[in-house]
Design a protein around this motif. Structure first.
Motif, PDB file in Angstrom:
ATOM      1  N   UNK A 259       1.009  -1.247   0.089  1.00 50.23           N
ATOM      2  CA  UNK A 259      -0.017  -0.199   0.050  1.00 50.23           C
ATOM      3  C   UNK A 259       0.866   1.240  -0.136  1.00 50.23           C
ATOM      4  N   UNK A 260       2.196   1.168   0.710  1.00 50.33           N
ATOM      5  CA  UNK A 260       2.967   2.381   0.825  1.00 50.33           C
ATOM      6  C   UNK A 260       3.353   2.652  -0.577  1.00 50.33           C
ATOM      7  N   UNK A 261       3.999   1.576  -1.394  1.00 49.43           N
ATOM      8  CA  UNK A 261       4.377   1.668  -2.622  1.00 49.43           C
ATOM      9  C   UNK A 261       3.338   2.213  -3.567  1.00 49.43           C
ATOM     10  N   UNK A 262       2.243   1.743  -3.508  1.00 52.68           N
ATOM     11  CA  UNK A 262       1.143   2.172  -4.295  1.00 52.68           C
ATOM     12  C   UNK A 262       0.879   3.529  -3.952  1.00 52.68           C
ATOM     13  N   UNK A 263       0.751   4.010  -2.773  1.00 52.23           N
ATOM     14  CA  UNK A 263       0.677   5.369  -2.445  1.00 52.23           C
ATOM     15  C   UNK A 263       1.814   6.280  -3.151  1.00 52.23           C
ATOM     16  N   UNK A 264       2.641   5.809  -3.357  1.00 51.77           N
ATOM     17  CA  UNK A 264       3.950   6.568  -3.966  1.00 51.77           C
ATOM     18  C   UNK A 264       4.085   6.422  -5.584  1.00 51.77           C
ATOM     19  N   UNK A 265       3.159   5.548  -5.957  1.00 54.42           N
ATOM     20  CA  UNK A 265       3.087   5.492  -7.241  1.00 54.42           C
ATOM     21  C   UNK A 265       3.941   4.529  -8.009  1.00 54.42           C
TER      22      UNK A 265
END
Length: 159
Positions: free
Chosen positions: A125-131
């Motif tokens: 989820x953190x990596x998704x938040x960063x795109x």
């Protein structure tokens, strides 16, 4: 999302000055306060920026591609946790079939890591938040890199 000319210019400022602070953008954009900068970011550029672990403003890979173009040779540096770094190494690439959290967990274990499933879910989820990874909704959410591995330089921070 279609950006106005002003929003595109301001996004280019973020790409050029990242990581940056509200105060720096306030000066660049001739705004009255950091709050005004924050409001602008949230209303106009929400999909194209994130805040790193030091709360500095960074452009997403999508934003960098939008500003630089598809053929850009810019390598974006993104700071991630040690677990996120290993995920970037083992997760499906942008042209591959996406993976579930459990599939990523198995790939991590095959690479010699042994995180809990909740840690993997949180890291994804953190990596998704960063795109850096994209979420593809199937029966369960699945993930894969949103950009080619060679287009991003992953810098690891201490958890």
């Amino acid at each position: 999302m279609t950006l106005s000319e002003e929003a595109r210019e301001r996004l280019a400022d973020i790409v050029a000055h990242q990581p940056t602070k509200n105060g720096e953008l306030q000066d660049l954009w001739d705004m009255d306060s950091g709050s005004e900068v924050h409001q602008y970011l949230e209303s106009e550029l929400k999909e194209y920026y994130y805040r790193n672990e030091n709360s500095l403003i960074c452009a997403t890979p999508e934003a960098t591609t939008l500003i630089d173009g598809e053929d850009s040779d810019r390598v974006q540096t993104m700071t991630v946790t040690p677990l996120q770094s290993v995920i970037v190494e083992v997760i499906a690439g942008p042209d591959d079939d996406s993976q579930s959290v459990v599939s990523v967990l198995h790939a991590l274990r095959a690479a010699g890591e042994d995180p809990e499933v909740g840690e993997v879910r949180s890291a994804l989820r953190g990596l998704a938040d960063k795109g850096l990874v994209e979420t593809i909704q199937r029966t369960v959410p699945t993930f894969r890199l949103a950009v080619a591995r060679e287009d991003v330089d992953v810098e690891v921070t201490e958890s």
